[in-house]
Write an enzyme that holds these catalytic residues in place. Structure first.
Site: not given
Length: 502
Positions: A175-176, A194, A284
């Site tokens: 994740y960023r 998760g 993104d």
């Protein structure tokens, strides 16, 4: 094979796929600009040895080609990745063997699972240097800012590790994270991931969520963490299956989590449920800047790292990017799993230009009317990552789905839009997709580009044009006699036919 970042860098260097840059560079946009030019041309991986404001070198573009991803997976060709996919498909939906050979194959897979069990390293390299308390300053890391409109510095290729407070099951995701202060960052994850589920569980029990960020790990582990396959196995076991032996893990210093023992850096912290800060905007994978979202705040209290560590990073954007190369490799791994879920599928392809998952091309062995529509609907529900696929194009098995010219021919010659195009409105959607009218809600389109059979059509379908086999064989025999033997009629340059592909 490489089992840490340094081993992979050594492989790239030995194969002439790494360039070291000693000139002073700025992590603010300059590193990304240089790397982006390399990515556009399929250039080598880069290590910047002299980074402004930092004492650590930066590695980027190490996984910038499918070839290098294969090397990270201890393979040479993308086709070999399907062998791994077959192994995972047997674990996902095991079937009683009907033959001794099938039983032997399944036994081999189970033995691979045993070998893939993680190990424990009590003197890990990732804890050679420990920084805690007031000495911890995230600004000392060479965090990059890729685009001028980005809100700040980011971590992109860190393994974000959390644990279910009820079951103790870990989750490893990519994740960023955005830098907020010298010891805090926000983490951007979708609600279905998760880590987000673990945070909700922690909130229900009034607990903080412990978090560890492992930076600079074996790229093979990154591939395992990026594989959202619905198998009840941990990402560590996945990585062991990918690599053929278990990942060595080490217990963190200040949180009850485990990280790869050979990580270059490890950040340890906690999230207090409900504590959020604005995150974004950032460039993104859609090729645009995303929005600003309130995201969980991670407070770090400890950083450990190897001696003379290497900082590994990447960035998102319109393909080609490293994430797109990873998606192409994962496409090959998914193929056997998808075939097991949807039996009529012969092959499928997620074109890089379609942002890796926005459009899928499926080939089927068509046997009955309406089968293409059934295959498209089954595809959308086969694996969680296909939930956000907007377009599914279904073609016959004799179409090369990786040749856009053949796919366009199939659509143009076999599709009646009033009959063969169907749309599902108001389905779950990617919140980063600006094409949708409502955030998180949008439509999907299926296109049946297969040959139609009654009662799909009321008239006979034309016979496809083919050469006379005897004439074709004769021409093959006489090719040298025609004086054409020196002509190379292999792969055709698409630019000869009006395309502009550079």
């Amino acid at each position: 094979m490489a089992r840490d970042l340094r081993g992979f860098i050594k492989i790239l260097e030995e194969r002439g796929q790494l360039k070291r840059i000693s000139a002073l560079v700025d992590p603010d946009m300059e590193i990304a600009e240089i790397s982006n030019r390399m990515l556009q041309k399929g250039g080598p991986g880069l290590i910047f040895e002299n980074v402004k404001g930092a004492s650590f070198p930066v590695a980027v573009n190490l996984m910038g080609t499918v070839e290098r991803i294969c090397w990270a997976m201890n393979m040479e060709k993308p086709e070999e990745l399907e062998t791994l996919g077959k192994k995972l498909s047997m674990l996902q939906q095991p079937k009683p063997p009907k033959k001794i050979s099938q039983a032997i194959d399944f036994g081999k897979v189970l033995f691979d699972v045993v070998k893939a069990k993680p190990g424990r390293d009590f003197f890990p390299a990732c804890q050679q240097v420990v920084v805690e308390g007031n000495d911890l300053d995230l600004n000392k890391l060479p965090l990059i800012r890729p685009y001028p409109g980005d809100a700040g510095k980011i971590i992109t290729l860190g393994l974000v590790i959390t644990k279910d407070c009820e079951t103790g099951t870990p989750n490893v995701g990519v994740y960023r994270l955005q830098l907020q202060s010298n010891n805090t960052m926000t983490v951007h994850w979708l609600s279905v991931r998760g880590g987000a589920r673990h945070l909700r569980k922690a909130a229900e029990r009034g607990k903080k969520l412990e978090v560890a960020i492992a930076l600079g790990v074996d790229p093979l582990i990154i591939m395992a963490a990026a594989t959202p396959i619905p198998v009840d196995l941990s990402e560590w076991l996945f990585a062991g299956l990918y690599g053929g032996s278990g990942v060595q893990l080490a217990k963190c210093k200040t949180v009850d989590l485990e990280v790869p023992a050979d990580s270059e850096f490890v950040l340890e912290g906690t999230i207090t449920p409900g504590e959020v800060l604005p995150d974004g905007p950032f460039g993104d994978h859609m090729g645009y800047y995303g929005g600003v979202e309130d995201s969980p705040l991670v407070r770090f209290q400890c950083m450990t790292h190897r001696k003379d560590p290497i900082y590994l990073t990447t960035f998102s954007g319109r393909p080609p990017k490293e994430e797109a190369m990873m998606a192409i490799a994962l496409n090959r791994i998914y193929t056997p799993i998808l075939r097991q879920q949807v039996s009529e599928i012969v092959d499928f392809f997620l074109p890089m230009e379609a942002l890796s998952y926005k459009a899928a091309i499926i080939s089927i062995d068509k046997a009955y009317p309406g089968q293409a529509r059934r295959a498209a609907l089954a595809f959308w529900s086969a694996l969680p990552q296909f939930t956000y696929t907007k377009f599914v194009i279904v073609v016959d098995k004799d179409i090369n789905i990786r040749d856009p010219r053949q796919v366009v021919w199939a659509i143009s010659s076999k599709v009646d839009p009033s009959r063969d195009v169907f749309i599902l409105p108001n389905t779950p959607f990617d919140t980063l997709d600006f094409a949708s009218e409502k955030l998180g809600l949008g439509g999907r389109m299926g296109i049946d580009a297969t040959t139609k059979i009654p009662p799909e059509t009321e008239h006979e379908w034309g016979e496809p044009l083919e050469s006379d086999p005897d004439i074709a064989a004769m021409v093959e025999r006489r090719w040298q006699e025609y004086g054409l033997g020196d002509l190379k009629l292999g792969e055709v340059d698409p630019n000869l036919f009006g395309y502009d592909m550079r």
